[in-house]
Write a protein that holds these residues in place. Structure first.
Motif, PDB file in Angstrom:
ATOM      1  N   LYS A   1      75.860  76.687 103.118  1.00  0.00           N
ATOM      2  CA  LYS A   1      74.959  77.077 102.030  1.00  0.00           C
ATOM      3  C   LYS A   1      73.499  76.966 102.461  1.00  0.00           C
ATOM      4  O   LYS A   1      72.671  77.798 102.085  1.00  0.00           O
TER       5      LYS A   1
ATOM      6  N   GLU B   1      72.634  79.938 104.628  1.00  0.00           N
ATOM      7  CA  GLU B   1      72.487  81.130 103.786  1.00  0.00           C
ATOM      8  C   GLU B   1      71.153  81.102 103.046  1.00  0.00           C
ATOM      9  O   GLU B   1      70.453  82.119 102.959  1.00  0.00           O
ATOM     10  N   GLN B   2      70.797  79.935 102.514  1.00  0.00           N
ATOM     11  CA  GLN B   2      69.561  79.808 101.749  1.00  0.00           C
ATOM     12  C   GLN B   2      68.344  80.005 102.653  1.00  0.00           C
ATOM     13  O   GLN B   2      67.341  80.585 102.242  1.00  0.00           O
ATOM     14  N   LYS B   3      68.422  79.527 103.908  1.00  0.00           N
ATOM     15  CA  LYS B   3      67.329  79.727 104.870  1.00  0.00           C
ATOM     16  C   LYS B   3      67.101  81.218 105.119  1.00  0.00           C
ATOM     17  O   LYS B   3      65.966  81.671 105.210  1.00  0.00           O
TER      18      LYS B   3
ATOM     19  N   VAL C   1      67.814  83.669 103.036  1.00  0.00           N
ATOM     20  CA  VAL C   1      67.215  84.223 101.815  1.00  0.00           C
ATOM     21  C   VAL C   1      65.713  83.946 101.779  1.00  0.00           C
ATOM     22  O   VAL C   1      64.912  84.846 101.518  1.00  0.00           O
TER      23      VAL C   1
ATOM     24  N   CYS D   1      63.909  79.744  95.465  1.00  0.00           N
ATOM     25  CA  CYS D   1      64.838  79.667  96.596  1.00  0.00           C
ATOM     26  C   CYS D   1      64.469  78.515  97.528  1.00  0.00           C
ATOM     27  O   CYS D   1      65.354  77.841  98.068  1.00  0.00           O
TER      28      CYS D   1
ATOM     29  N   ASP E   1      65.708  75.415  95.880  1.00  0.00           N
ATOM     30  CA  ASP E   1      67.156  75.301  96.061  1.00  0.00           C
ATOM     31  C   ASP E   1      67.490  74.806  97.465  1.00  0.00           C
ATOM     32  O   ASP E   1      68.378  73.970  97.644  1.00  0.00           O
ATOM     33  N   LEU E   2      66.772  75.322  98.471  1.00  0.00           N
ATOM     34  CA  LEU E   2      66.988  74.896  99.851  1.00  0.00           C
ATOM     35  C   LEU E   2      66.677  73.418 100.019  1.00  0.00           C
ATOM     36  O   LEU E   2      67.447  72.674 100.636  1.00  0.00           O
TER      37      LEU E   2
END
Length: 76
Positions: A20, A23-25, A27, A62, A65-66
């Protein structure tokens, strides 16, 4: 549940968290490199509907979230 089962479960959770985070990186990088004039859409939860969103607000969300994912991984 034996300690071996528990460590395997924790390892699986860490692996999922790392996935996750990666993936967030991606984004965050994609949003950071967008031209200012590009439009950004966010998907509503549990839906296939997308709404126009503010790029800078979406980027900061985002990033938040990261940071939360990284903190969660550190706390394990």
């Amino acid at each position: 549940m034996s300690s071996n089962d528990n460590s395997e479960g924790q390892s699986a959770v860490k692996e999922e968290l790392n996935k996750k985070i990666k993936e967030q990186k991606v984004v965050v990088d994609e949003l950071s490199n967008l031209k200012k004039s590009r439009k950004v859409y966010i998907q509503q939860r549990n839906s296939n509907i997308f709404f126009l969103a503010d790029r800078s607000q979406t980027l900061s969300s985002c990033k938040r979230d990261l940071d939360n994912l990284k903190k969660e991984l550190q706390d394990m």
